[in-house]
Design a protein around this motif. Structure first.
Motif, PDB file in Angstrom:
ATOM      1  N   ALA A  10     -21.798 -38.007  43.912  1.00 31.73           N
ATOM      2  CA  ALA A  10     -21.142 -37.011  43.071  1.00 31.73           C
ATOM      3  C   ALA A  10     -21.128 -37.419  41.608  1.00 31.73           C
ATOM      4  O   ALA A  10     -21.254 -36.564  40.715  1.00 31.73           O
ATOM      5  CB  ALA A  10     -19.710 -36.776  43.569  1.00 31.73           C
ATOM      6  N   ARG A  17     -21.070 -30.472  50.584  1.00 26.90           N
ATOM      7  CA  ARG A  17     -20.964 -31.880  50.219  1.00 26.90           C
ATOM      8  C   ARG A  17     -22.361 -32.499  50.265  1.00 26.90           C
ATOM      9  O   ARG A  17     -23.038 -32.430  51.295  1.00 26.90           O
ATOM     10  CB  ARG A  17     -20.032 -32.629  51.166  1.00 26.90           C
ATOM     11  CG  ARG A  17     -19.774 -34.089  50.738  1.00 26.90           C
ATOM     12  CD  ARG A  17     -18.674 -34.716  51.571  1.00 26.90           C
ATOM     13  NE  ARG A  17     -17.415 -34.025  51.391  1.00 26.90           N
ATOM     14  CZ  ARG A  17     -16.577 -34.250  50.382  1.00 26.90           C
ATOM     15  NH1 ARG A  17     -16.895 -35.127  49.435  1.00 26.90           N
ATOM     16  NH2 ARG A  17     -15.445 -33.593  50.300  1.00 26.90           N
ATOM     17  N   CYS A  18     -22.783 -33.096  49.166  1.00 28.00           N
ATOM     18  CA  CYS A  18     -24.116 -33.694  49.090  1.00 28.00           C
ATOM     19  C   CYS A  18     -24.141 -35.043  49.813  1.00 28.00           C
ATOM     20  O   CYS A  18     -23.167 -35.804  49.769  1.00 28.00           O
ATOM     21  CB  CYS A  18     -24.543 -33.892  47.636  1.00 28.00           C
ATOM     22  SG  CYS A  18     -24.799 -32.342  46.724  1.00 28.00           S
ATOM     23  N   SER A  19     -25.257 -35.327  50.443  1.00 24.26           N
ATOM     24  CA  SER A  19     -25.430 -36.622  51.093  1.00 24.26           C
ATOM     25  C   SER A  19     -26.568 -37.429  50.466  1.00 24.26           C
ATOM     26  O   SER A  19     -26.607 -38.647  50.593  1.00 24.26           O
ATOM     27  CB  SER A  19     -25.707 -36.436  52.586  1.00 24.26           C
ATOM     28  OG  SER A  19     -26.856 -35.628  52.793  1.00 24.26           O
ATOM     29  N   CYS A  42     -24.027 -31.528  42.502  1.00 24.83           N
ATOM     30  CA  CYS A  42     -23.347 -32.224  43.585  1.00 24.83           C
ATOM     31  C   CYS A  42     -21.908 -32.599  43.238  1.00 24.83           C
ATOM     32  O   CYS A  42     -21.084 -32.789  44.137  1.00 24.83           O
ATOM     33  CB  CYS A  42     -24.137 -33.469  43.985  1.00 24.83           C
ATOM     34  SG  CYS A  42     -25.634 -33.068  44.936  1.00 24.83           S
ATOM     35  N   PRO A  59     -18.366 -29.549  46.308  1.00 28.32           N
ATOM     36  CA  PRO A  59     -17.213 -29.381  47.211  1.00 28.32           C
ATOM     37  C   PRO A  59     -16.358 -28.157  46.888  1.00 28.32           C
ATOM     38  O   PRO A  59     -15.690 -27.620  47.768  1.00 28.32           O
ATOM     39  CB  PRO A  59     -16.423 -30.684  47.001  1.00 28.32           C
ATOM     40  CG  PRO A  59     -17.448 -31.688  46.590  1.00 28.32           C
ATOM     41  CD  PRO A  59     -18.394 -30.908  45.721  1.00 28.32           C
ATOM     42  N   ARG A  81     -11.729 -34.749  43.140  1.00 31.25           N
ATOM     43  CA  ARG A  81     -11.434 -34.381  44.532  1.00 31.25           C
ATOM     44  C   ARG A  81     -10.937 -32.937  44.582  1.00 31.25           C
ATOM     45  O   ARG A  81     -10.322 -32.434  43.628  1.00 31.25           O
ATOM     46  CB  ARG A  81     -10.396 -35.300  45.162  1.00 31.25           C
ATOM     47  CG  ARG A  81      -8.960 -35.029  44.758  1.00 31.25           C
ATOM     48  CD  ARG A  81      -7.970 -35.920  45.491  1.00 31.25           C
ATOM     49  NE  ARG A  81      -6.592 -35.562  45.125  1.00 31.25           N
ATOM     50  CZ  ARG A  81      -5.810 -34.767  45.835  1.00 31.25           C
ATOM     51  NH1 ARG A  81      -6.252 -34.253  46.972  1.00 31.25           N
ATOM     52  NH2 ARG A  81      -4.573 -34.478  45.432  1.00 31.25           N
TER      53      ARG A  81
END
Length: 440
Positions: free
Chosen positions: A363, A357-359, A348, A352, A388
């Motif tokens: 991260a 994108r993990c929910s 995770c 990106p 980022r």
């Protein structure tokens, strides 16, 4: 889009309770030249005063009624416009503004089923449904009206029902009052109102005939589903419509439809995060079975994860891309599975970079993998504390900014996004592209 609930004004009551002296009865006399002359002399100004935005090409004076008790008199006119719908005008003597309603409303039978007492009679208004084309075009729906009816008006809006030729589809059309195709027009699928608490309902076709379209979507999907039960789910913010079908074999599917065409089929086991998930199928049992499948796939890809929940990503043909949450470890991942290709696990922290994108997992649970990538590139002193995506380069690689736990300036790593291979690294002290706290 949610169905709207409104307090409809009793505009159609004018039609239902028009005085007998005005009503023309079952055998209406021919329109006289005197009626036309008076209509053309008086109605255009009244139409303009009421806000009707059209050029009156024909008109007739229908009649006049006197209310001795209220000491008022009301005159009635019909007008035909150069384009669009015609209108009935009701003008009370001394009132600042006449009342107008479309010929569709005027021709709609009374609540008791009896014909309207003030129907439109001019030749140009003989088929009001054919005059709906400008409204439907403004609402951006493709529908040739087969049946229409007036529902009523609010202070600012007119509501009509339209049933389309060649299908069970129908719409509630909301337009301005008076109706003007140049002003905002909205058309909502009748299915929105079948199970809603709105005081507006579609009555020209029944619910069962509307839902029959789901059988067509199931056949198009060709997934072996013999439909047992079906429902309309709703419209997403994107404008896509969703339908659900449960099958005789116990499975179920959500069908995504755009512009009347099936564009995606999702198993109910994978639809828990789409439009509230399935309700006609035992999704819990299906999800448990799917958890077991993804556990096996993840372990085969050398990722020891007892999958507790998953969330699907939009996937290309032949790929199954899902986020995995694990009961036995804090760091989840994105799994990319597909027959005939090697499975891939994306942590995770670096998801990106690959466009995901993990929910379920934060991260930071996977920052150790980014720290390891820095070490591969010779930067051994930085424990990654933040990341980022900066962007993709012209050659297709991705720049990924990292911050360090010791507070010193971090680095930009260049990655090959398909394989997550770290290629190069540059310190933030030498770049103006770093934005994370501590790197500027």
């Amino acid at each position: 889009m949610r169905p709207f609930g409104i307090g409809l004004a009793a505009v159609l009551a004018i039609l239902a309770f028009a005085p007998a002296a005005v009503s023309q009865g079952k055998k209406a006399p021919e329109i006289s030249e005197k009626q036309r002359a008076q209509g053309m002399a008086e109605a255009p100004a009244l139409a303009a005063a009421a806000g009707v935005a059209c050029k009156v090409t024909d008109a007739r004076f229908i009649g006049k009624s006197d209310d001795k008790k209220a000491k008022t008199s009301t005159s009635y006119y019909e007008v035909d416009c150069d384009s669009g719908l015609g209108f009935i005008i009701s003008s009370v003597a001394g009132a600042p503004k006449p009342t107008v309603f479309t010929c569709i409303e005027a021709n709609t039978p009374q609540p008791d089923g009896k014909p309207s007492s003030l129907p439109c009679k001019l030749a140009g208004n003989a088929d009001p449904k054919s005059d709906l084309a400008p409204l439907l075009a403004a609402a951006k729906v493709q529908c040739t009206p087969e049946q229409v009816r007036g529902i009523g008006q609010s202070a600012t809006a007119t509501y009509l029902e339209v049933a389309c030729q060649g299908s069970a589809q129908g719409y509630i059309v909301k337009a301005s009052a008076p109706v003007d195709a140049a002003k905002p027009v909205d058309a909502s699928d009748c299915m929105l109102y079948d199970d809603s608490e709105s005081n507006i309902k579609c009555t020209l076709r029944d619910k069962a005939s509307r839902l029959a379209v789901i059988d067509t979507y199931a056949a198009t999907a060709a997934n072996g589903c013999t439909v047992k039960d079906k429902k309309y789910v709703g419209v997403a913010q994107s404008g896509s419509s969703f339908f659900e079908a449960s099958c005789t074999d116990g499975k179920g599917y959500l069908y995504k439809v755009d512009a009347g065409k099936l564009t995606q089929t999702v198993e109910c086991a994978k639809a828990t995060m789409i439009m509230g998930g399935c309700t006609l199928t035992d999704a819990k049992e299906a999800v448990t079975e799917q958890n077991g499948l993804y556990t096996r796939l993840a372990k085969a890809a050398k990722f020891e994860c007892d999958v507790s929940k998953y969330g699907p990503f939009p996937s290309p043909q032949g790929k199954d891309i899902v986020e995995l949450a694990c009961a036995n470890r804090p760091d989840g991942a994105v799994g990319i599975f597909g027959p005939g290709t090697a499975s891939q696990i994306v942590d995770c922290a670096r998801a990106p970079i690959a466009g995901f994108r993990c929910s379920f997992t934060k991260a930071e649970a996977g920052y150790k993998t980014v720290t390891a990538d820095l070490k591969k590139l010779g930067k051994t002193e930085c424990e990654v504390s933040n990341t980022r995506v900066i962007g993709r380069t012209a050659k297709g690689t991705t720049y990924f900014e990292t911050a360090c736990a010791d507070g010193l300036k971090g680095y930009i790593i260049e990655y090959q996004p398909e394989t997550l291979t770290p290629l190069t690294v540059i310190g933030c002290a030498f770049s103006k592209d770093c934005k994370l706290p501590g790197n500027t």
